[in-house]
Design an enzyme around this catalytic site. Structure first.
Site, mmCIF file in Angstrom:
data_model
loop_
_atom_site.group_PDB
_atom_site.id
_atom_site.type_symbol
_atom_site.label_atom_id
_atom_site.label_comp_id
_atom_site.label_asym_id
_atom_site.label_seq_id
_atom_site.Cartn_x
_atom_site.Cartn_y
_atom_site.Cartn_z
ATOM 1 N N ALA A 119 0.795 -1.226 0.000
ATOM 2 C CA ALA A 119 0.000 0.000 0.000
ATOM 3 C C ALA A 119 0.829 1.277 0.000
ATOM 4 O O ALA A 119 0.266 2.370 0.099
ATOM 5 C CB ALA A 119 -0.935 0.002 1.214
ATOM 6 N N GLY A 148 1.885 2.920 -5.979
ATOM 7 C CA GLY A 148 1.310 2.203 -7.112
ATOM 8 C C GLY A 148 -0.148 1.833 -6.959
ATOM 9 O O GLY A 148 -0.961 2.596 -6.435
ATOM 10 N N ASP A 162 7.115 -7.215 5.851
ATOM 11 C CA ASP A 162 7.824 -7.652 4.643
ATOM 12 C C ASP A 162 7.303 -9.046 4.298
ATOM 13 O O ASP A 162 7.680 -10.042 4.916
ATOM 14 C CB ASP A 162 9.331 -7.689 4.894
ATOM 15 C CG ASP A 162 10.123 -8.067 3.637
ATOM 16 O OD1 ASP A 162 9.505 -8.511 2.652
ATOM 17 O OD2 ASP A 162 11.361 -7.923 3.665
ATOM 18 N N TYR A 189 8.186 -13.482 -13.117
ATOM 19 C CA TYR A 189 6.994 -12.667 -12.881
ATOM 20 C C TYR A 189 5.723 -13.330 -13.413
ATOM 21 O O TYR A 189 4.756 -13.549 -12.670
ATOM 22 C CB TYR A 189 7.181 -11.287 -13.510
ATOM 23 C CG TYR A 189 6.054 -10.335 -13.231
ATOM 24 C CD1 TYR A 189 5.942 -9.706 -11.991
ATOM 25 C CD2 TYR A 189 5.097 -10.046 -14.205
ATOM 26 C CE1 TYR A 189 4.900 -8.829 -11.726
ATOM 27 C CE2 TYR A 189 4.056 -9.168 -13.950
ATOM 28 C CZ TYR A 189 3.963 -8.565 -12.717
ATOM 29 O OH TYR A 189 2.928 -7.701 -12.452
ATOM 30 N N THR A 241 2.483 3.337 -12.993
ATOM 31 C CA THR A 241 2.760 3.344 -11.555
ATOM 32 C C THR A 241 4.266 3.399 -11.349
ATOM 33 O O THR A 241 5.050 3.292 -12.304
ATOM 34 C CB THR A 241 2.223 2.069 -10.844
ATOM 35 O OG1 THR A 241 2.997 0.943 -11.273
ATOM 36 C CG2 THR A 241 0.752 1.829 -11.127
ATOM 37 N N GLU A 242 4.684 3.474 -10.083
ATOM 38 C CA GLU A 242 6.103 3.478 -9.742
ATOM 39 C C GLU A 242 6.772 2.140 -10.053
ATOM 40 O O GLU A 242 7.990 2.041 -10.060
ATOM 41 C CB GLU A 242 6.289 3.794 -8.251
ATOM 42 C CG GLU A 242 5.823 5.176 -7.840
ATOM 43 C CD GLU A 242 4.365 5.204 -7.416
ATOM 44 O OE1 GLU A 242 3.599 4.317 -7.867
ATOM 45 O OE2 GLU A 242 3.983 6.102 -6.649
#
Length: 260
Positions: free
Chosen positions: A11, A14, A61, A153, A188-189
Site C-alpha cells: 500500500a 502504485g 515484509d 513474474y 505506476t512506480e
C-alpha cells in the site's frame, strides 16, 4: 465487537495506494500494509484528512516466511476484521537462470505466491463465518500468456490466477468472492527502474492504462462476483491473439520484450 476494514498490501505506492484512495473515497476504513512505513503514513494522513476514514498502518515484509501469520495475529489483536482483502504486494523478480543466488528467487516466490496463499488461508475463513467478504489478488496479463525470458513474474501471476479461480468456485454460495485482477501495463512506480523505463519508452501509449482505471474496474469486477478480470479493453482483445502462434510477432510489433 470487531471492526471490519479493507486490508491492502503493497500500500505504499502504485496500485496499492490507488486501492486505498478509492476505498477511502467510498468511506471504507483501512488497514495499510507494506515494507515502507513513511510513504504509508503520508498516504494515511492524506486520506484521513480528505475522507475522515480510520486507518491502521502495519509494517510487514511479505517476502519473509511467517509474515502473513504475524500480520493476521496483529490484526486480530487490534480487534479488527477484514471484510475486503487486496493482495497487491509484488515486484519484478530476479532472473531464475542468470541470478545465481537462489535465496533471491526463494524470497521472490515467497512474496509473489506463498504469502498470497497464506493471506487467503488466514483471512478468508473468518469471512466465510460472517457470510460476507471479498478478495482481490492482483495478478497480471503476464500470467495469462507466455513471454520469452519471463521465468519469474509471469509464472507467479499464473499461480494467482489459478488459485483465485479455484477459491472463487469453491466459495460459491458462502457470500465470499475471490478475483484475480489482471492489469496490463499501468502507469505506476513499478516501472520506474532504468530497464523498465526503457521498455516503457519503446511501447505505444495506447497499451498503458492509468492506475485509477485499473483499480476502479477491479473493484467493480469483484463486486459482480467475477473470478478473473482483464483490465483494459486493448488487453481483452490482445490476450486471445497472444495465445496463438502470432504472439511473438505481435509482442515485437508493440515493443514488448524481455531483454531486461
Amino acid at each position: 465487537m470487531s471492526e471490519t476494514r479493507v486490508l491492502v498490501t503493497g500500500a505504499s505506492a502504485g496500485l496499492g495506494a490507488e486501492f486505498a484512495r478509492q476505498f477511502a473515497s467510498n468511506g471504507h476504513d483501512l488497514i495499510l500494509v507494506a515494507r515502507r512505513t513513511e510513504p504509508m503514513q503520508e498516504l494515511a494522513d492524506k486520506l484521513h484528512d480528505e475522507y475522515g476514514v480510520a486507518i491502521e498502518i502495519l509494517q510487514s515484509d511479505l517476502s519473509l516466511p511467517g509474515a502473513p501469520s504475524r500480520l493476521f495475529e496483529k490484526v486480530t489483536a487490534l480487534g479488527l476484521e477484514v471484510g475486503y482483502l487486496v493482495n497487491n504486494a509484488g515486484a519484478n523478480g530476479p532472473d531464475l537462470l542468470q541470478k545465481r543466488d537462489w535465496s533471491a528467487s526463494q524470497r521472490y516466490i515467497e512474496l509473489m505466491m506463498t504469502s498470497v496463499a497464506a493471506m487467503c488461508h488466514h483471512f478468508i475463513p473468518p469471512m466465510v463465518e460472517r457470510g460476507a467478504g471479498s478478495v482481490i489478488n492482483v495478478a497480471s496479463v503476464a500470467g495469462l500468456i507466455t513471454v520469452p525470458g519471463d521465468y519469474s513474474y509471469g509464472p507467479t501471476k499464473a499461480y494467482l490466477v489459478a488459485m483465485s479461480k479455484a477459491l472463487n468456485v469453491s466459495l460459491m454460495h458462502t457470500g465470499v468472492g475471490v478475483l484475480a485482477l489482471c492489469p496490463g501495463f499501468t502507469h505506476t512506480e513499478f516501472h520506474n527502474s532504468e530497464a523498465l523505463t526503457k521498455m516503457k519508452r519503446s511501447t505505444p501509449a495506447f497499451i498503458w492504462y492509468d492506475a485509477a482505471v485499473v483499480v476502479r474496474e477491479g473493484i467493480d469486477a469483484a463486486t459482480k462476483g467475477k473470478d478473473v478480470y482483464i483490465s483494459g479493453r486493448i488487453y481483452r482483445f490482445l490476450i486471445p491473439v497472444l495465445r496463438t502462434r502470432l504472439s511473438r510477432w505481435v509482442m515485437s510489433r508493440i515493443g514488448i520484450k524481455r531483454d531486461y
